[in-house]
Design an enzyme around this catalytic site. Structure first.
Site, PDB file in Angstrom:
ATOM      1  N   HIS A  55       0.846  -1.206   0.000  1.00 29.56           N
ATOM      2  CA  HIS A  55       0.000   0.000   0.000  1.00 29.56           C
ATOM      3  C   HIS A  55       0.877   1.250   0.000  1.00 29.56           C
ATOM      4  CE1 HIS A  55      -3.917   2.089   1.219  1.00 29.56           C
ATOM      5  NE2 HIS A  55      -3.011   3.045   1.159  1.00 29.56           N
ATOM      6  N   HIS A 101      -9.851   2.151   0.548  1.00 32.43           N
ATOM      7  CA  HIS A 101      -9.428   2.950   1.706  1.00 32.43           C
ATOM      8  C   HIS A 101     -10.618   2.952   2.648  1.00 32.43           C
ATOM      9  CE1 HIS A 101      -5.874   4.244  -0.384  1.00 32.43           C
ATOM     10  NE2 HIS A 101      -5.516   4.997   0.639  1.00 32.43           N
ATOM     11  N   GLU A 158     -10.600   5.054   7.357  1.00 34.17           N
ATOM     12  CA  GLU A 158      -9.342   5.650   7.798  1.00 34.17           C
ATOM     13  C   GLU A 158      -9.677   6.924   8.575  1.00 34.17           C
ATOM     14  OE1 GLU A 158      -6.666   6.892   4.726  1.00 34.17           O
ATOM     15  OE2 GLU A 158      -5.000   7.189   6.114  1.00 34.17           O
ATOM     16  N   TRP A 184       1.066  13.619   3.447  1.00 32.79           N
ATOM     17  CA  TRP A 184       0.564  12.854   4.588  1.00 32.79           C
ATOM     18  C   TRP A 184       1.683  12.300   5.461  1.00 32.79           C
ATOM     19  CZ3 TRP A 184      -1.449  12.774  -0.318  1.00 32.79           C
ATOM     20  CH2 TRP A 184      -2.762  13.235  -0.440  1.00 32.79           C
TER      21      TRP A 184
HETATM   22 FE   FE2 Z   1      -3.508   5.155   1.509  1.00 33.91          FE
END
Ligand code: FE2
Length: 412
Positions: free
Chosen positions: A56, A209, A212, A314
């Protein structure tokens, strides 16, 4: 080529490996060199693993941290905002240049298989076009699997469904979704229905996803698992992140676990980024926000670890090294028992290969492609603990990356 006296994974007795015509020709103790055969002597006493698998990551966003602005709050949502600021700068050439750099970081760290999510909430699908081209260009050295990832949602972004379908038509390997980011719970469920419908229509895998967020009411996972079970897609489906599971109450979790086991889906945790982005709305105590890796593993479900982000909005750090994800995952998941440490390489090798559906092609056995890495340690415990380099990365018997052993000297 003959490698003598190497240790396969955590084996206590060494074996020799013969590679011929790009395949593992023989794996046995005390093989004798054939006339004219190259003998690789400097790997003796080292451990050999199948290549690392990155299950990922977002290659399209990699190496963009701070451009034009840093994510100062450290939240997922500011990350999305910063990425939005960068998107006008995307061109096919620019994406390819960055991704090429990232792939080389990965290869240098022993990776040969990468599942990348690519943001397809872009009317021009620029990043997707770039990475589709690159997938072809580098396939002799590294396998890239592409998930069509709707960053802003399938139903909460203009023409989200059409863009997802177009991405699959163009050649993405898997359909994605982001149920926790859709405007409403109804959109969340419907977006997953669309994801499954399109994946089945085009014969693709699914990687969502999923949840999250630190919202215990975020329950996209039950829909993902139910659809995987009902459609029979089972282990073709992966739920990434599932960080809300960290906050589920145990009564709900017990009911959910039955469905998860029926479904047979895969899970990917991203230990470093989950811990970094999670718990951001907490004062104290602050949640760790990694999914329940220990419990899922104990129930026989397949869990792998990914990096998620390499120096991007991120994650301001990131080096393309799977070892770091294992290290963080074990600490965060309370999995530092002796056996847990010894077996933890599986999170970034065979478990991750299952997530990517690599099948029998993956692994070290006579007759298979000679894809393998040599680590500067005798076993995984030491490799993990001392953060040793990947000395050699071989693809079909050909050396695609190497690192010299680190020599430290202490003068007292
Ligand atoms: Fe991701």
């Amino acid at each position: 080529m003959l490698l003598q006296k190497i240790y396969l994974a955590n084996a206590t007795e060494p074996v020799d490996i013969r590679v011929a015509d790009g395949k593992f020709a023989a794996i046995a103790p005390n093989l004798q060199p054939l006339p004219g055969e190259e003998v690789v002597a400097d790997c003796a006493g080292k451990m050999v693993l199948p290549p690392f698998v990155e299950s990922h990551v977002h290659l399209d966003t990699c190496l963009t941290a701070g451009r034009p602005h840093w994510n100062l709050s450290g939240t997922l949502f500011e990350g999305i905002q910063r990425w939005e600021e960068y998107k006008p700068f995307l061109t096919k050439a620019e994406v390819k240049e960055r991704v090429n750099q990232a792939i080389r970081l990965q290869a240098g760290n022993g990776i040969q298989y990468v599942r990348t999510h690519v943001d397809i909430n872009d009317p021009k699908l620029t990043a997707l076009q770039a990475i589709l081209e690159l997938r072809e260009e580098v396939k002799d050295c590294i396998d890239i699997q592409i998930v069509a990832f709707p960053q802003y949602g399938i139903l909460s972004y203009p023409h989200g469904r059409e863009l997802l379908e177009e991405a699959l038509k163009m050649g993405a390997d898997a359909a994605g979704a982001i149920p926790h980011f859709e405007f409403t719970r109804e959109y969340s469920v419907e977006s997953l229905n669309i994801c499954f419908e399109l994946a089945q229509k085009y014969g693709r895998l699914i990687d969502v996803h999923c949840d999250e967020i630190d919202d215990e009411a975020s329950r996209g996972l039950e829909t993902v698992a139910a659809r995987a079970y009902e459609t029979g897609m089972g282990d073709m489906v992966t739920a990434s992140h599932t960080t809300a599971m960290h906050s589920y109450n145990n009564a709900y979790m017990i009911r959910l676990m039955r469905l998860l086991k029926l479904s047979g889906i895969n899970f990917v945790a991203n230990p470093c980024v989950n811990v970094h982005l999670g718990g951001r709305v907490d004062t104290y105590p602050k949640r760790r926000s990694m999914t329940r890796v220990k419990e899922l593993t104990a129930e026989g479900l397949n869990v792998s670890f990914g990096s998620d982000d390499i120096f991007d909005p991120w994650n301001p750090l990131g080096n393309g090294k799977m070892r770091d994800q294992v290290f963080m995952g074990l600490y965060t998941g309370h999995m530092l028992g002796y056996e847990e440490i010894c077996n933890s390489y599986k999170f970034v090798t065979e478990n991750a290969a299952r997530t990517l559906h690599l099948g029998d092609a993956y692994g070290i056995a006579e007759g298979k492609d000679a894809n393998f890495v040599v680590l500067d340690a005798k076993n995984w415990y030491d490799a993990l603990n001392f953060d040793v380099p990947v000395l050699r990365n071989y693809r079909k018997g050909k050396l695609i990356a190497s690192t010299a052993p680190v020599q430290k000297e202490v003068f007292f």
